[in-house]
Design a protein around this motif. Structure first.
Motif, short mmCIF file in Angstrom:
data_model
loop_
_atom_site.label_atom_id
_atom_site.label_comp_id
_atom_site.label_asym_id
_atom_site.label_seq_id
_atom_site.Cartn_x
_atom_site.Cartn_y
_atom_site.Cartn_z
N SER A 253 0.80 -1.22 0.00
CA SER A 253 0.00 0.00 0.00
C SER A 253 0.84 1.28 0.00
N LEU A 254 2.15 1.17 0.11
CA LEU A 254 3.01 2.35 0.21
C LEU A 254 4.08 2.31 -0.88
N THR A 255 4.17 3.40 -1.65
CA THR A 255 5.21 3.56 -2.67
C THR A 255 5.99 4.82 -2.38
N THR A 256 7.32 4.70 -2.35
CA THR A 256 8.18 5.86 -2.14
C THR A 256 9.14 6.00 -3.32
N SER A 257 9.54 7.24 -3.61
CA SER A 257 10.43 7.50 -4.75
C SER A 257 11.44 8.56 -4.37
N PHE A 258 12.66 8.39 -4.87
CA PHE A 258 13.68 9.43 -4.75
C PHE A 258 14.40 9.55 -6.09
N TYR A 259 14.48 10.79 -6.61
CA TYR A 259 15.15 11.04 -7.88
C TYR A 259 16.03 12.27 -7.77
N ALA A 260 17.11 12.28 -8.53
CA ALA A 260 17.99 13.44 -8.61
C ALA A 260 18.34 13.67 -10.08
N SER A 261 18.47 14.94 -10.46
CA SER A 261 18.82 15.26 -11.85
C SER A 261 19.72 16.48 -11.90
N ASN A 262 20.42 16.59 -13.01
CA ASN A 262 21.26 17.77 -13.27
C ASN A 262 20.97 18.24 -14.69
N LEU A 263 20.39 19.43 -14.81
CA LEU A 263 20.24 20.07 -16.12
C LEU A 263 21.44 20.98 -16.28
N GLU A 264 22.35 20.59 -17.14
CA GLU A 264 23.70 21.17 -17.19
C GLU A 264 23.70 22.69 -17.24
N ASP A 265 24.40 23.29 -16.29
CA ASP A 265 24.57 24.75 -16.18
C ASP A 265 23.26 25.47 -15.86
N PHE A 266 22.22 24.72 -15.50
CA PHE A 266 20.96 25.32 -15.06
C PHE A 266 20.76 25.07 -13.57
N TRP A 267 20.53 23.77 -13.22
CA TRP A 267 20.23 23.45 -11.83
C TRP A 267 20.45 21.98 -11.52
N HIS A 268 20.61 21.70 -10.22
CA HIS A 268 20.44 20.37 -9.66
C HIS A 268 19.01 20.31 -9.10
N GLN A 269 18.35 19.17 -9.28
CA GLN A 269 16.99 19.03 -8.76
C GLN A 269 16.84 17.66 -8.09
#
Length: 478
Positions: A253-269
């Motif tokens: 019944s429980l779903t968890t998610s973790f994601y990381a991204s880098n849009l080059e020279d814009f931001w880390h998210q």
């Protein structure tokens, strides 16, 4: 920035609710659904079940009739070019037929299996009157003189896959759907991405995804494009978007998610999300959904300084045919919550026609869905919602939205984002959808929506009414 209402989302669905405590005594949970599931190797091996490249091949497709009629209100207009003449109109009509023919092979047998996927996209402008579609946009592709491109095609997908056990490596143009990079399918044709990605499902309840992409194939353009910001300076481009993430289900019944991204020279998210299901809809079920993004400028900071925390929290209560949702969303930061253009990487509850993502904005949505399957008409649904945003404050914005800030005689003059001080807006919509349940047209979907958006003087989304009618018909060739 006005965008399409998200009728379906993988991690943020209907939004609603009443407090957890008010439901606690009423909900009858199924004990098995709350049981902890230990992480172990998956008992399945997808590659071991491969039947062969030709044996498992499929040739399928969809065709979508996409119609939108927009009407600007309170004196606002659309501006466009018609054979070198600047024109304006209060009404914009776009009518497209988008068709996808998709070939997917099976996997070759052996320890390492190989397959391929190819998809041809074709668009036909059914309304080619420049005065109707009002120039080039992500709705109707147009020539530089303003005339519509009557018909055009492109390779929407084209990739090669290699699979070992339950891990797949994909190279080429592909469809991706994660909280930090996701295809957007709210036009006649969807977007896609060029790059390399890997997905691993070797564990029973823990999966991993990673990818690196250097181009986006926009929804209504023939060529590939570099990545751009949705809410920043569109003249700035990023050469690459990299991402990594994991999805974990500690219970059914429980779903968890973790994601990381880098849009080059814009931001880390960075993204964290969870969805929890409780109870039985025959009595009362409660769905709780949290989405949280942290965005920080990086590299050359081409979009200026960014330090943004944005989250949404929603609850949905369902009893038989009826679902009611309540969702609260908040942006903590002096800039928009931003994401890459021509993606759907905004898994927030109040991303509707407007994204409700202005600097420091708070928003609340209440929604109701009626599922007519309970009354003997499976596939038919009705929905209605209203959302309000307030406290939009861009006075401390230091980004570089193109043309946003002017310096006159050494004085920094507010315009655009910086002019937003205590702005408000609201949106309401009503819609219906029907999916054919059987017969030769099975899975054909028809959706109609009517949406109204109203804004204070400096809120960016403006004042508009929109009606959409979208029909999607799938078909099998092989």
């Amino acid at each position: 920035m006005i965008r399409e209402l998200h009728i379906v989302k993988t991690t943020s669905t209907a939004l609603l609710a009443l407090s957890l405590s008010s439901f606690g005594a009423l909900v009858q949970a199924e004990p098995a659904s709350q049981t902890f599931v230990p992480t172990e190797l998956s008992s399945k091996n997808a590659q071991a079940d491969a039947n062969g490249f030709i044996e498992d091949q499929h040739l399928t497709g969809t065709t979508r009739n996409w119609y939108a009629n927009e009407l600007k209100r309170r004196g606002e207009v659309f501006r466009y070019n018609d054979n070198g003449t600047a024109e304006q109109t209060s009404r914009r009509i776009n009518w497209q037929q988008g068709t996808i023919v998709n070939y997917t092979s099976g996997y070759t047998q052996g320890v390492v299996g190989f397959s391929t996927e190819l998809a041809l996209y074709n668009a036909i402008a059914l309304d080619r009157d420049t005065d109707d579609f009002a120039g080039n946009s992500n709705r109707t592709l147009a020539h530089s003189d303003g005339d519509a491109v009557g018909q055009w095609s492109k390779m929407g997908l084209g990739n090669v896959k290699a699979r070992v056990s339950n891990t797949v490596l994909t190279m080429g143009r592909q469809s991706v759907n994660t909280p930090v990079i996701a295809f957007i399918g709210n036009r006649a044709l969807p977007s896609s991405f060029q790059g390399v990605a890997v997905q691993s499902d070797e564990l029973n309840n823990l999966s991993f995804q990673a990818g690196s992409f250097d181009r986006v194939s926009p929804r209504m353009e023939q060529s590939l494009d570099k990545f751009r910001s949705e809410y920043g300076d569109r003249s700035q481009t990023a050469d690459r978007l990299d991402m990594f993430g994991a999805d974990y289900k500690p219970t059914d019944s429980l779903t968890t998610s973790f994601y990381a991204s880098n849009l080059e020279d814009f931001w880390h998210q960075y993204y964290f999300g969870f969805t929890h299901e409780l109870g039985d809809s025959k009595a009362l079920a409660l769905s709780t959904n949290l989405n949280y993004y942290k965005t920080k400028d990086s590299g050359q900071s081409k979009q200026g300084p960014i330090d943004n925390d944005t989250y949404s929290l929603s609850f949905t209560g369902t009893h038989n045919a009826h679902s009611v949702s309540l969702a609260y969303q908040q942006v903590s930061g002096d800039e928009y919550f931003d994401y890459a253009h021509d993606t759907n990487a905004i898994f927030l509850a109040n991303s509707l026609l407007s994204d409700f993502n202005g600097p420091n904005e708070k928003s609340l949505q209440i929604a109701y869905v009626l599922n007519m399957a309970e009354y003997g008409v499976p596939g038919l649904k009705f929905n209605i919602y209203q959302a309000r945003g307030w406290d939009i404050d861009g006075t401390k914005y230091k980004g570089n939205v193109y043309g946003d800030v002017q310096t006159i005689n050494g004085v920094r003059t507010a315009s655009g984002v910086n002019a937003m001080d205590g702005e408000t807006h609201y949106e309401y919509g009503i819609g219906t959808s029907y999916s054919v349940q059987s017969g030769p047209l099975k899975a054909t979907a028809i959706r109609a929506t009517y949406t109204t958006h109203r804004a204070s003087e400096n809120q960016a989304d403006g004042n508009i009414n929109e009606f959409r009618l979208v029909t999607t018909v799938p078909f099998n060739i092989l």
